[in-house]
Design a protein around this motif. Sequence first.
Motif, short mmCIF file in Angstrom:
data_model
loop_
_atom_site.label_atom_id
_atom_site.label_comp_id
_atom_site.label_asym_id
_atom_site.label_seq_id
_atom_site.Cartn_x
_atom_site.Cartn_y
_atom_site.Cartn_z
N ASP A 123 0.79 -1.17 0.13
CA ASP A 123 0.09 0.11 -0.06
C ASP A 123 0.91 1.17 -0.02
N PHE A 124 1.05 1.72 -1.19
CA PHE A 124 2.07 2.91 -1.21
C PHE A 124 1.76 4.16 -0.54
N LYS A 125 0.34 4.45 -0.46
CA LYS A 125 -0.16 5.48 0.20
C LYS A 125 0.28 5.38 1.72
N ASP A 126 0.13 4.00 2.28
CA ASP A 126 0.36 3.81 3.70
C ASP A 126 1.80 3.99 3.97
N ILE A 127 2.73 3.47 2.91
CA ILE A 127 4.32 3.68 2.88
C ILE A 127 4.74 5.24 3.36
N PHE A 128 4.13 6.09 2.35
CA PHE A 128 4.28 7.31 2.65
C PHE A 128 3.83 7.92 3.99
N GLN A 129 2.59 7.38 4.31
CA GLN A 129 2.02 7.99 5.65
C GLN A 129 3.03 7.54 6.82
N GLN A 130 3.39 6.29 6.83
CA GLN A 130 4.39 5.91 7.90
C GLN A 130 5.58 6.57 7.72
N TRP A 131 6.19 7.01 6.41
CA TRP A 131 7.45 7.70 6.64
C TRP A 131 7.29 9.18 7.13
N VAL A 132 6.25 9.57 6.86
CA VAL A 132 5.70 10.96 7.40
C VAL A 132 5.73 10.94 8.82
N ASP A 133 5.09 10.14 9.37
CA ASP A 133 4.87 9.75 10.97
C ASP A 133 5.87 9.69 11.84
N GLY A 134 7.07 8.98 10.73
CA GLY A 134 8.32 8.88 11.47
C GLY A 134 9.22 9.76 11.37
N THR A 135 9.18 10.74 10.67
CA THR A 135 10.14 11.76 10.28
C THR A 135 9.51 13.20 10.55
N ARG A 140 4.61 19.32 4.17
CA ARG A 140 5.79 18.90 3.75
C ARG A 140 6.07 19.43 2.39
N ARG A 141 4.92 20.00 1.68
CA ARG A 141 5.46 20.84 0.60
C ARG A 141 5.85 21.98 0.97
N GLY A 142 5.65 22.73 2.26
CA GLY A 142 6.42 23.96 2.62
C GLY A 142 7.64 23.75 3.06
N ASP A 143 7.97 22.60 3.72
CA ASP A 143 9.12 22.27 4.33
C ASP A 143 10.28 22.05 3.30
N ILE A 144 9.78 21.41 2.04
CA ILE A 144 10.60 21.01 0.92
C ILE A 144 11.03 22.62 0.36
N ILE A 145 10.05 23.25 0.02
CA ILE A 145 10.69 24.72 -0.59
C ILE A 145 11.26 25.59 0.47
N GLU A 146 10.97 25.39 1.78
CA GLU A 146 12.02 26.08 2.60
C GLU A 146 13.41 25.68 2.78
N ASN A 147 13.28 24.31 2.97
CA ASN A 147 14.72 23.81 3.09
C ASN A 147 15.48 23.59 1.71
N HIS A 148 14.91 23.58 0.69
CA HIS A 148 15.61 23.10 -0.61
C HIS A 148 15.77 24.49 -1.46
N ILE A 149 14.88 25.37 -1.26
CA ILE A 149 14.84 26.58 -2.09
C ILE A 149 15.23 27.88 -1.16
N VAL A 150 14.58 28.07 -0.35
CA VAL A 150 14.41 29.47 0.57
C VAL A 150 15.88 29.52 1.29
N VAL A 151 15.99 28.67 2.02
CA VAL A 151 17.16 28.73 3.01
C VAL A 151 18.64 28.51 2.18
N PRO A 152 18.78 27.79 1.15
CA PRO A 152 20.00 27.78 0.34
C PRO A 152 20.14 29.17 -0.19
N ALA A 153 19.09 29.74 -0.84
CA ALA A 153 19.13 31.03 -1.46
C ALA A 153 19.63 32.09 -0.33
N MET A 154 18.89 31.98 0.79
CA MET A 154 19.53 33.07 1.74
C MET A 154 20.95 32.92 2.21
#
Length: 379
Positions: free
Chosen positions: A9-21, A66-80
């Motif tokens: 169940d791929f949706k469950d795989i992603f959900q468990q990954w999110v819960d653990g991270t 998580r979309r916000g985290d990705i943009i912040e961590n991989h776009i905004v912070v490196p640019a700053m």
Amino acid sequence: MISAKAPLDFKDIFQQWVDGTNKKWGHDRNKTLGGSEAFGCLRKAYYKRNGYEPDADYEESWGALRRGDIIENHIVVPAMHYAMQELKLFEFLMGGENQITLFDGDPDDFDDNGRPEGVLSVTPDGLIRGVSRNALAKYGVEDLGTDCFMLEVKSIDPRVDLAEEKAIHHGQTQIQMGLMRKTTAFKPNYAVLLYINASFLDDIEVFIVKYDEKKFKVAQDRAELVFKTTDPSKLHREGVIDGTCQYCPYQKSCLDTTVKAMPGKTTDKKASQNPELLAALNENELLFRRRAATKAEKKAKAELARLNEEIKEVLRRYGSNKAAGNSWSVSYSMAQGRQTLDKESLIDAGINVDDHMKLGNPYEILKVTFKDLDDDDND
């Protein structure tokens, strides 16, 4: 080679990954009112902090977070960091891995009734320091009054058209500036609020928020309400106003609160003409303002319908279902009808429909009638 013991169940795989991270916080977030919540629905905040169970059918969506985290961590912070280290434009503090949480008071303090004191907390995306006082002149700020400003970043759905920053984000930046000024040596007068298009990352909207001491005080007062109110019916249902009730995990609790607070049927004429009650309803012409708003809404809906028809007629005239200008786009299509239950066919098949009906949730009815006017307004 690893063999699966059960169907995947791929949706469950992603959900468990999110819960653990998920991000681990260094404090109990239920002991404070977060900056992103302070100007949201206070009832929702109350239920969350007072042990109410989320609705059984509620599912938490992690996509936007998580979309916000990705943009912040991989776009905004490196640019700053690039702007700081390579371009030497400014210092970028309290961002990325160096983020800090600011508190208004001590979340471990309790009042005489054993309830946590109402305190605000906020985790800014960063502080820009070491800039000239005209650093934001391009955005209409000729003088910052200091050498620093706050930075807050939001990812935004590409379908959203922003004429100004969202009110809840405006409030969040006010709290950031207020707590930064109150608890540190930095005294920012402005915050830069960036909205980054989640589909086209180069589409960035920049809004400037000026610090307002009164709004910061409002946020502090709202935190007090959440932690010191014992009856949630005393808190406004702000989700009804901003349209966020459908996303709330406490819809059942809120409905129960409303039902319990509903006044009983008034049969005594004197009670319905209580001078204090009438004075409260007459205050600031509350009922007349409601009537004016209802009329304005009807007029606006009629105007919207007329404009929609004109636009459709133009597209039909030129034989195109799409058009795009420099700052706008429009499309015109026909959607398939929604599926509905055919009760007549069920009856013809010998099925007793009444056996399969269920009673919906109770709902409120507000009726306002003006004796000297023709119309009345129902909600």
